[in-house]
Design a protein around this motif. Structure first.
Motif, short mmCIF file in Angstrom:
data_model
loop_
_atom_site.label_atom_id
_atom_site.label_comp_id
_atom_site.label_asym_id
_atom_site.label_seq_id
_atom_site.Cartn_x
_atom_site.Cartn_y
_atom_site.Cartn_z
N LEU A 264 50.37 40.36 81.98
CA LEU A 264 50.36 39.48 83.15
C LEU A 264 49.18 38.52 83.18
CD1 LEU A 264 51.41 42.07 85.89
CD2 LEU A 264 52.86 40.50 84.60
N PHE A 265 48.22 38.68 82.27
CA PHE A 265 47.12 37.71 82.18
C PHE A 265 47.65 36.41 81.56
CE2 PHE A 265 44.85 41.65 82.64
CZ PHE A 265 43.72 41.31 83.37
N PRO A 266 47.10 35.28 81.96
CA PRO A 266 47.63 34.00 81.47
C PRO A 266 47.43 33.84 79.97
CG PRO A 266 45.59 33.66 82.70
CD PRO A 266 45.98 35.09 82.91
N GLU A 267 48.36 33.14 79.35
CA GLU A 267 48.28 32.89 77.92
C GLU A 267 47.03 32.08 77.61
OE1 GLU A 267 51.02 30.99 74.31
OE2 GLU A 267 51.62 30.77 76.41
N GLY A 268 46.31 32.50 76.59
CA GLY A 268 45.11 31.79 76.19
C GLY A 268 43.85 32.29 76.83
N TYR A 269 43.96 33.17 77.85
CA TYR A 269 42.76 33.74 78.47
C TYR A 269 42.22 34.81 77.52
CZ TYR A 269 39.90 36.54 81.67
OH TYR A 269 38.87 37.24 82.25
N MET A 270 40.99 34.63 77.02
CA MET A 270 40.42 35.51 76.00
C MET A 270 39.05 36.04 76.39
SD MET A 270 42.65 35.78 73.57
CE MET A 270 41.78 36.25 72.08
N ASN A 271 38.71 35.97 77.67
CA ASN A 271 37.43 36.52 78.12
C ASN A 271 37.53 38.05 78.21
OD1 ASN A 271 37.48 33.74 78.72
ND2 ASN A 271 35.82 34.00 80.19
N GLU A 272 36.48 38.73 77.72
CA GLU A 272 36.50 40.19 77.76
C GLU A 272 36.57 40.66 79.21
OE1 GLU A 272 34.08 44.08 76.09
OE2 GLU A 272 33.45 42.06 75.51
N THR A 273 37.56 41.53 79.50
CA THR A 273 37.84 41.97 80.86
C THR A 273 37.91 43.49 80.89
OG1 THR A 273 39.11 39.94 81.26
CG2 THR A 273 39.48 41.78 82.77
N GLN A 274 37.37 44.05 81.95
CA GLN A 274 37.36 45.52 82.05
C GLN A 274 37.76 45.95 83.45
OE1 GLN A 274 33.53 47.84 81.88
NE2 GLN A 274 34.50 48.76 80.09
N VAL A 275 38.66 46.93 83.49
CA VAL A 275 39.07 47.58 84.74
C VAL A 275 38.62 49.04 84.66
CG1 VAL A 275 41.02 48.32 86.17
CG2 VAL A 275 41.04 46.06 85.09
N VAL A 276 37.92 49.51 85.68
CA VAL A 276 37.41 50.88 85.70
C VAL A 276 37.90 51.58 86.96
CG1 VAL A 276 35.36 52.36 85.72
CG2 VAL A 276 35.35 50.22 84.41
N CYS A 277 38.47 52.76 86.78
CA CYS A 277 38.93 53.58 87.91
C CYS A 277 38.17 54.90 87.87
CB CYS A 277 40.43 53.84 87.82
SG CYS A 277 41.44 52.34 87.83
N ASN A 278 37.35 55.14 88.88
CA ASN A 278 36.58 56.39 88.99
C ASN A 278 37.19 57.26 90.09
OD1 ASN A 278 34.46 56.22 87.03
ND2 ASN A 278 33.54 54.61 88.27
N ILE A 279 37.53 58.50 89.73
CA ILE A 279 38.10 59.42 90.72
C ILE A 279 36.94 60.11 91.42
CG2 ILE A 279 39.82 61.21 91.10
CD1 ILE A 279 40.70 58.59 89.51
N LEU A 280 36.77 59.79 92.71
CA LEU A 280 35.62 60.28 93.46
C LEU A 280 35.94 61.52 94.27
CD1 LEU A 280 34.18 56.90 94.81
CD2 LEU A 280 33.82 58.00 92.59
N SER A 281 37.19 61.72 94.62
CA SER A 281 37.58 62.89 95.40
C SER A 281 39.00 63.28 95.00
CB SER A 281 37.51 62.59 96.91
OG SER A 281 37.96 63.70 97.66
N ALA A 282 39.21 64.58 94.79
CA ALA A 282 40.53 65.08 94.39
C ALA A 282 40.91 66.22 95.34
CB ALA A 282 40.51 65.58 92.95
N ASP A 283 42.03 66.04 96.05
CA ASP A 283 42.39 67.02 97.09
C ASP A 283 43.34 68.11 96.61
OD1 ASP A 283 44.81 65.73 96.84
OD2 ASP A 283 44.83 64.86 98.84
#
Length: 711
Positions: free
Chosen positions: A99-118
């Motif tokens: 889904l990122f646009p064609e030609g976009y080549m900048n390093e990208t990072q998504v981080v998900c931290n689980i802070l609470s688990a019920d």
């Protein structure tokens, strides 16, 4: 400024909040569902990378404190991601990457931290929701709202985001990701559920996804940042046009070669020749500028040529028709000393699956934040993808995320078919080594694993096979492909893997690169996959159609017995002395459980039987009226004390030694002599009354023979 939205979703409270935590990230949000909380962030570099691919990384990390735990191990801190974290990261990465646009080549990072688990709600689907919000709130050029839900079914009723407890009763566990208009990813398993019912579940899931997207729209309205400035790394149009004129006819000619290695060599030759011709035609400065774009432009030309060949002529790179499955060969028992082995070959894809049976000591211990106690895993499927399987030479590194994902997909396909642990108390490990790969090696792993387990004698309920479906879509022109090649996967619009039995689906994975995939196309793909799966199962069943009646002679035999838990101490003995002695004498492995369950494992049936006899001798209770054999432990003026069971002694009174009067006990029995005595009674204090005289009346000379042999 903190922005927060709270809504009801799937019967529980969903909260999405931004502006309180991680404010230096380009986009961040906190997602809470029940008492499970996930912090998601999105960041990107300001300059494009020099790498030849879009450098997107997704990290999904579980914090032990989320479940009120302290990590195990020497360092007592979180280390490299576990299997669950890797699989969850892949479930977020795969839908958002296209889904990122064609030609976009900048390093990208998504981080998900689980802070609470019920301990009730899985955080993986919340990570996808948080990633979507974070990306759309940031300056990163990402403007599609996406979400994911888990779909379950209990007694015919579909459930969105079922709890861990509900999943125990569900025959479906599938994670579905999508946008408002299209599904983007499907990943999960089922218990032999028909394709039509799976499709129905996907539609229910999509309704839930649309509901989550509406909640996101309400939150981020007016909060979007201006999109960062970036230079699209797109090929020069004039260079692309020139290369098309130079290379398109030669690429189409190379594409007509049906054998993979010859085709790849021909395409490689075209790339080299075109590059050399361009180098001669351009001045050095122009060529240096164009050199970095040539590979991508030629790849686009190859993609267009292959797609047009399929859409216009119905001709695939290897010459097959759209619905044709490649030639298949199956072998079992290919390795002499393993417990079960199978070699499955489909076209130029080959998997060697090897099954090994072990005891409960071999179970994998898993420390998870989603359960209070440490859990164990008695079935493991490990998938290996060495470089030589694609004809390449690369360094061997650690297990890749792809290998973990493909192994989990195949493991999920086989899991519902295994016998209950109580009926087959073995730990099972299957290793699939991919020896050749030209598409769908994970599905070859499913087929090979099914046969290897049967060859090992594991009583699986049915054969299981898998096939990968592909799609080429250009406007209204659509071609659904059965049993796709590696090239068709890389250059096509869909990778749809379905595994199952003759009765239904057990595992499914779908990645879609185009929007507008209609229900009719998915229904058609599933129907074709079902026909292909039945065809593959027919071939597999000719080699081995059901589990062998006997286990491999090299596999351990496991028997179990229930004893009085109070007797476990006697089996183990002081500092484990007794149980070690039994294991040393018999060669068996003995495991005891606090419930009184004793498991005996031995490759030798005789060793297992002997160990069982020795344990029974330790734990059996004295039985009145039964004749026992044992040593004289002590003599007195009034009789002899005889040990009839380990640690159990009784008195044979002097009047019960033999007929007639006995002056001295030692005239008949001496200390250390083994004799046979009958248990006459047990008094209220637990004292045993024995009789040698009664044993002689019942067995005659046998008593004297035993005594004489021991003197």
């Amino acid at each position: 400024m903190i922005h927060r939205i709270e809504r009801q979703f799937a019967g529980r409270t969903l909260i999405i909040e931004t502006g309180r935590m991680a404010k230096l990230a380009h986009g961040s949000c906190l997602v809470q569902f029940g008492e499970t909380v996930v912090l998601c962030t999105a960041t990107a570099q300001n300059r494009p990378t020099h790498l030849p691919f879009f450098p997107l990384t997704v990290e999904y990390r579980e914090k032990s404190y989320a479940a009120g735990k302290i990590p195990g191990g020497f360092f007592k801190r979180e280390g490299r991601p576990g299997e669950k974290e890797i699989l969850s990261a892949r479930q977020i990465d795969r839908p958002i990457r296209p889904l990122f646009p064609e030609g976009y080549m900048n390093e990208t990072q998504v981080v998900c931290n689980i802070l609470s688990a019920d301990q009730e709600n899985d955080a993986d689907v919340l990570g996808m929701l948080g990633a979507s919000v974070s990306l759309n709130l940031s300056k990163i050029p990402f403007d599609t709202l996406v979400a994911s839900v888990r779909i379950g079914r209990i007694r015919g009723n579909w459930i969105l985001n079922p709890t861990f407890q509900q999943l125990e009763y569900s025959d479906v566990d599938i994670v579905v990701a999508g946008s408002r208009d299209a599904l983007l990813m499907v990943e999960g398993g089922a218990v032999e559920v028909p394709e039509e019912e799976v499709l129905e579940g996907l539609e229910v899931a999509h309704e839930g996804i649309r509901e989550l997207i509406a909640i996101q729209e309400e939150l981020i309205e007016g909060l979007r940042q201006p999109v960062m400035e970036y230079e699209p790394q797109l090929p020069d149009p004039e260079l692309a046009s020139r290369l098309r004129e130079m290379a398109r006819p030669r690429i189409e000619e190379a594409m007509a070669i049906t054998e993979k290695q010859q085709r790849n060599q021909a395409l490689s030759t075209v790339r080299e020749d075109v590059t050399d011709e361009l180098k001669e035609a351009l001045d050095p400065e122009e060529f240096e500028k164009a050199e970095g774009q040539i590979r991508d432009i030629l790849r686009d030309i190859e993609k267009a040529a292959m797609r047009e060949l399929i859409l216009a002529e119905g001709a695939r790179p290897d010459g097959r028709g759209l619905d044709v499955v490649r030639d298949i060969s199956c072998e079992v028992g290919v390795l002499p000393r393993t417990h079960g082995s199978a070699l499955f070959t489909r076209g130029q894809t080959q998997a060697l699956a090897v099954a090994t049976l072990g005891t409960s000591r071999d179970e994998q211990r898993i420390d998870s934040i989603d359960v209070r106690e440490e859990i164990s895993k008695s079935f493991m499927l490990h998938y290996n993808f060495p470089p030589f399987c694609t004809g390449e030479a690369k360094p061997f590194r650690g297990t890749s995320r792809r290998e973990v994902g493909h192994g989990a997909l195949a493991e999920r396909a086989i899991q519902p078919l295994l016998p209950p642990y109580d009926e087959f108390p073995y730990t099972i490990r299957v290793v699939s080594d991919v020896l050749e790969s030209n598409g769908s090696s994970s599905m070859a792993t499913v087929c090979g694993t099914s046969m290897a387990l049967m060859a090992a004698g594991v009583p699986v309920s049915a054969s299981c096979a898998g096939v990968a479906m592909g799609l080429i879509k250009d406007g209204d022109r659509v071609a659904v492909l059965t049993d796709i090649l590696g090239m068709e996967d890389a250059l096509g619009d869909m990778d749809f893997k379905i595994a199952g039995t003759r009765r239904g689906v057990t595992s499914i994975q779908m990645d879609i690169k185009v929007e507008g995939l209609s229900r009719e196309i998915m229904q058609d793909a599933m129907a074709r996959a079902s026909r292909a799966r039945l065809h593959i199962l027919d071939i597999m069943d000719e080699t081995i159609g059901e589990a062998r009646e006997e286990l491999s002679p090299h596999a351990p035999r496991i028997t179990s017995m229930q004893v009085n838990p109070e007797k476990l101490g006697e089996i183990i003995g002081p500092k484990g002395k007794t149980i070690r002695a039994i294991q040393d004498e018999t060669g068996a492995t003995i495991e005891v459980d606090d419930s009184g369950l004793v498991k005996i494992a031995s490759v030798s049936g005789e060793g297992a039987d002997r160990a069982r006899e020795m344990i029974e001798a330790i734990v059996q209770e004295p039985e009145v009226g039964r004749v026992y054999e044992g040593p004289v432990k002590n003599t007195t003026s009034f009789g002899a004390f005889v040990e009839i069971l380990p640690g159990v002694e009784g008195l044979c009174h002097i009047s019960e030694l033999q007929d007639g009067r006995v002056e001295k006990t030692e005239d008949v029995l001496q200390r250390g002599v083994i004799t046979r005595v009958k248990l006459l009674a047990i008094d209220e204090r637990g004292r045993l009354r024995l009789s040698r005289r009664a044993a002689i009346e019942e067995e005659g000379d046998r008593v004297l023979e035993v005594e004489n042999a021991s003197r």
